[in-house]
Design an enzyme around this catalytic site. Structure first.
Site, PDB file in Angstrom:
ATOM      1  N   ARG A  67      -0.719  -1.995 -14.753  1.00 43.13           N
ATOM      2  CA  ARG A  67       0.567  -0.917 -14.454  1.00 43.13           C
ATOM      3  C   ARG A  67       1.413  -0.987 -15.594  1.00 43.13           C
ATOM      4  O   ARG A  67       1.661  -1.800 -16.581  1.00 43.13           O
ATOM      5  CB  ARG A  67       1.317  -1.717 -13.284  1.00 43.13           C
ATOM      6  CG  ARG A  67       0.893  -1.431 -12.081  1.00 43.13           C
ATOM      7  CD  ARG A  67       0.617  -0.139 -11.722  1.00 43.13           C
ATOM      8  NE  ARG A  67       0.158   0.172 -10.215  1.00 43.13           N
ATOM      9  CZ  ARG A  67      -1.239   0.410 -10.092  1.00 43.13           C
ATOM     10  NH1 ARG A  67      -2.054   0.520 -10.962  1.00 43.13           N
ATOM     11  NH2 ARG A  67      -1.678   0.925  -8.712  1.00 43.13           N
ATOM     12  N   ASP A  80      -4.072   3.035 -20.228  1.00 42.50           N
ATOM     13  CA  ASP A  80      -4.517   4.099 -19.138  1.00 42.50           C
ATOM     14  C   ASP A  80      -3.236   4.375 -18.341  1.00 42.50           C
ATOM     15  O   ASP A  80      -3.268   5.130 -17.494  1.00 42.50           O
ATOM     16  CB  ASP A  80      -5.667   3.122 -18.262  1.00 42.50           C
ATOM     17  CG  ASP A  80      -5.915   4.544 -17.210  1.00 42.50           C
ATOM     18  OD1 ASP A  80      -6.298   5.443 -17.579  1.00 42.50           O
ATOM     19  OD2 ASP A  80      -6.255   4.013 -16.138  1.00 42.50           O
ATOM     20  N   GLU A 125       5.037   7.066 -15.422  1.00 41.91           N
ATOM     21  CA  GLU A 125       4.295   7.925 -15.191  1.00 41.91           C
ATOM     22  C   GLU A 125       3.948   8.799 -13.836  1.00 41.91           C
ATOM     23  O   GLU A 125       3.513  10.086 -13.876  1.00 41.91           O
ATOM     24  CB  GLU A 125       2.688   7.330 -15.336  1.00 41.91           C
ATOM     25  CG  GLU A 125       2.354   6.555 -14.345  1.00 41.91           C
ATOM     26  CD  GLU A 125       0.953   5.782 -14.363  1.00 41.91           C
ATOM     27  OE1 GLU A 125       1.020   5.234 -15.592  1.00 41.91           O
ATOM     28  OE2 GLU A 125       0.220   5.645 -13.566  1.00 41.91           O
ATOM     29  N   HIS A 182      -4.123   7.435 -16.395  1.00 43.18           N
ATOM     30  CA  HIS A 182      -4.455   6.580 -15.179  1.00 43.18           C
ATOM     31  C   HIS A 182      -5.704   6.991 -14.333  1.00 43.18           C
ATOM     32  O   HIS A 182      -5.530   7.360 -13.025  1.00 43.18           O
ATOM     33  CB  HIS A 182      -3.149   6.703 -14.041  1.00 43.18           C
ATOM     34  CG  HIS A 182      -3.051   5.291 -13.171  1.00 43.18           C
ATOM     35  ND1 HIS A 182      -1.832   4.796 -12.694  1.00 43.18           N
ATOM     36  CD2 HIS A 182      -4.058   4.560 -12.740  1.00 43.18           C
ATOM     37  CE1 HIS A 182      -2.098   3.815 -11.918  1.00 43.18           C
ATOM     38  NE2 HIS A 182      -3.448   3.608 -11.853  1.00 43.18           N
TER      39      HIS A 182
HETATM   40  P1  NAI Z   1      -6.422  -8.800  -7.703  1.00 48.94           P
HETATM   41  O1  NAI Z   1      -5.189  -8.945  -6.702  1.00 48.94           O
HETATM   42  O2  NAI Z   1      -7.690  -9.081  -7.350  1.00 48.94           O
HETATM   43  O3  NAI Z   1      -6.034  -9.809  -9.059  1.00 48.94           O
HETATM   44  C1  NAI Z   1      -4.829  -9.581  -9.656  1.00 48.94           C
HETATM   45  C2  NAI Z   1      -4.551 -11.266 -10.383  1.00 48.94           C
HETATM   46  O4  NAI Z   1      -3.498 -11.170 -11.019  1.00 48.94           O
HETATM   47  C3  NAI Z   1      -4.553 -12.143  -9.559  1.00 48.94           C
HETATM   48  O5  NAI Z   1      -5.535 -13.311  -9.816  1.00 48.94           O
HETATM   49  C4  NAI Z   1      -2.998 -12.770  -9.391  1.00 48.94           C
HETATM   50  O6  NAI Z   1      -3.007 -14.253  -9.313  1.00 48.94           O
HETATM   51  C5  NAI Z   1      -2.641 -12.430 -10.875  1.00 48.94           C
HETATM   52  N1  NAI Z   1      -1.373 -12.446 -11.143  1.00 48.94           N
HETATM   53  C6  NAI Z   1      -0.374 -12.048 -10.185  1.00 48.94           C
HETATM   54  N2  NAI Z   1       0.805 -12.193 -10.946  1.00 48.94           N
HETATM   55  C7  NAI Z   1       0.577 -12.397 -12.119  1.00 48.94           C
HETATM   56  C8  NAI Z   1       1.411 -12.595 -13.511  1.00 48.94           C
HETATM   57  N3  NAI Z   1       2.576 -12.579 -13.238  1.00 48.94           N
HETATM   58  N4  NAI Z   1       0.728 -13.108 -14.519  1.00 48.94           N
HETATM   59  C9  NAI Z   1      -0.751 -13.101 -14.508  1.00 48.94           C
HETATM   60  N5  NAI Z   1      -1.475 -12.972 -13.542  1.00 48.94           N
HETATM   61  C10 NAI Z   1      -0.921 -12.770 -12.399  1.00 48.94           C
HETATM   62  O7  NAI Z   1      -6.150  -7.435  -8.162  1.00 48.94           O
HETATM   63  P2  NAI Z   1      -7.254  -6.400  -9.124  1.00 48.94           P
HETATM   64  O8  NAI Z   1      -8.431  -5.739  -8.206  1.00 48.94           O
HETATM   65  O9  NAI Z   1      -8.030  -7.123  -9.897  1.00 48.94           O
HETATM   66  O10 NAI Z   1      -6.287  -5.500  -9.707  1.00 48.94           O
HETATM   67  C11 NAI Z   1      -5.550  -5.580 -10.938  1.00 48.94           C
HETATM   68  C12 NAI Z   1      -4.437  -4.620 -10.866  1.00 48.94           C
HETATM   69  O11 NAI Z   1      -5.179  -3.366 -11.754  1.00 48.94           O
HETATM   70  C13 NAI Z   1      -3.812  -4.074  -9.978  1.00 48.94           C
HETATM   71  O12 NAI Z   1      -2.900  -4.677  -9.530  1.00 48.94           O
HETATM   72  C14 NAI Z   1      -3.542  -2.705 -10.259  1.00 48.94           C
HETATM   73  O13 NAI Z   1      -1.919  -2.926 -11.002  1.00 48.94           O
HETATM   74  C15 NAI Z   1      -4.578  -2.408 -11.601  1.00 48.94           C
HETATM   75  N6  NAI Z   1      -5.569  -1.353 -11.053  1.00 48.94           N
HETATM   76  C16 NAI Z   1      -5.425  -0.082 -11.926  1.00 48.94           C
HETATM   77  C17 NAI Z   1      -6.296   0.912 -11.738  1.00 48.94           C
HETATM   78  C18 NAI Z   1      -6.514   1.962 -12.760  1.00 48.94           C
HETATM   79  O14 NAI Z   1      -7.010   3.124 -12.260  1.00 48.94           O
HETATM   80  N7  NAI Z   1      -6.080   1.991 -13.998  1.00 48.94           N
HETATM   81  C19 NAI Z   1      -7.108   0.964 -10.666  1.00 48.94           C
HETATM   82  C20 NAI Z   1      -7.090  -0.445  -9.671  1.00 48.94           C
HETATM   83  C21 NAI Z   1      -6.144  -1.430 -10.030  1.00 48.94           C
END
Ligand code: NAI
Length: 328
Positions: A233, A257, A262, A294
């Site tokens: 993000r 990305d 945005e 994105h």
């Molecule tokens: P997830 O929920 O499986 O993993 C997120 C991880 O981040 C968890 O292990 C959590 O403990 C950790 N986390 C939370 N707060 C944190 C912090 N302050 N510092 C370090 N780690 C922290 O989520 P997933 O599916 O792996 O997605 C991750 C992120 O990717 C999403 O939240 C979203 O923002 C982004 N995303 C971007 C996309 C794109 O098209 N560019 C598409 C899908 C997701």
């Protein structure tokens, strides 16, 4: 049963919706626009509406509820654009449609490789038949330490993808994951991450706690020439600090990305518009910063998954079955 689909994209989603309309026996109303007060009446007689990331505040939910809508599903992982509390108070169920982590993880690795190999400059030069080498020397992953912030579904897949490149892998997460530890990846503190990593890739959700986690102070602690990739993000990085870091040479390159502010820009053709996002314009202009709109998620697998699963969730809801996609 009837589902009204909003923001249905003509060029990729429509065909899939029509396929599942037949397969699942669902009557569908397909609307290309985001849901609003005017087109909400399309949902009259539909128990379910299927949306993407457009805002769904209480007032709009109320209108849909008055037309008999009881189920709101978003064809995305995140659902922060829906006022879930208001939906619950209105007796509505909210659901999402998560897709696999591979699309974003592949994309992150691609941005890492593009950044360390200066691919933006290479492409820019070949476009004007400049086939010189000076200034294009890249680095090899085997010589680098890559830091992964956020070891959830995507971060863990990035770590797996990178394990074949021979780089040193370190990670930071607020919750450490056993599978990651057992794979030989070392968890470090954020300060250690800044100190050790040659490349930092972000995979944490944006929360109140980590807004601008990469800011002026963090950048000052990083290695000279550090490269930063963000497919999570935009708000995780302070754009002004990033720009200063690139201008001073402290940051050697970036692959973005996502960027701050945005919303409303991406997925529209703004060729002729004056945009109110100076940071994006500046970042786009740097030869060592690759910006994409994105779209790390945007693969054939992901598109089919969100269409299919959003509809399967509607079916579970209407038929009163256990619904794995429901937001509790
Ligand atoms: P997830 O929920 O499986 O993993 C997120 C991880 O981040 C968890 O292990 C959590 O403990 C950790 N986390 C939370 N707060 C944190 C912090 N302050 N510092 C370090 N780690 C922290 O989520 P997933 O599916 O792996 O997605 C991750 C992120 O990717 C999403 O939240 C979203 O923002 C982004 N995303 C971007 C996309 C794109 O098209 N560019 C598409 C899908 C997701």
């Amino acid at each position: 049963m009837k589902v009204t689909v909003y923001n249905c994209r003509e060029f990729d989603e429509k065909e899939l919706f029509l396929k599942y309309e037949k397969e699942l026996g669902i009557e569908m109303v397909l609307c290309p626009d985001a849901p609003n007060e005017e087109n909400a009446s399309l949902a009259k007689g539909s128990e379910c509406i299927d949306i993407i990331t457009s805002k769904m505040p209480r007032e709009l939910l109320q209108i849909f509820a008055s037309y008999g809508v009881k189920y709101v599903v978003t064809r995305t992982i995140g659902y922060d654009h829906i006022d879930v509390k208001a939906a619950k108070e209105l007796g509505m169920t909210v659901a999402n449609a998560p897709y696999g982590p591979n699309g974003v993880a592949d994309y992150a690795v691609m941005l890492i490789l593009m950044t360390i190999r200066k691919m933006k400059s290479i492409v820019n030069r070949t476009r004007v038949q400049d086939y010189t080498l000076k200034g294009l020397m890249g680095r090899e992953l085997k010589d680098l330490t890559v830091g992964v912030i956020g070891t959830g579904r995507i971060g863990r897949t990035v770590l797996k993808n990178l394990s074949g490149f021979g780089c040193k892998l370190i990670a930071y997460d607020v919750y450490e994951n056993e599978e990651v530890k057992n794979s030989g990846v070392t968890y470090v503190t954020l300060d250690e991450m800044w100190k050790q990593a040659d490349v930092i890739t972000l995979h944490a959700p944006l929360t109140e706690d980590n807004h601008h986690m990469i800011n002026k102070e963090a950048i000052s602690k990083m290695k000279d020439g550090v490269m930063i990739v963000n497919t999570a993000r935009g708000g995780l990085i302070d754009s002004e600090a990033l720009i200063s870091g690139i201008e001073s040479g402290k940051i050697g390159g970036a692959g973005l990305d996502v960027v701050e502010n945005e919303f409303g820009l991406y997925y529209y053709d703004h060729k002729e518009d004056i945009l109110c996002n100076r940071e994006l314009s500046i970042l786009r202009g740097f030869p060592n910063v690759t910006v994409s709109h994105h779209m790390a998620f945007y693969t054939d697998d992901c598109t089919e998954t969100v269409v299919r699963d959003s509809l399967l969730g509607c079916k579970c809801f209407v038929e009163g079955r256990e619904n794995p996609w429901e937001v509790k």
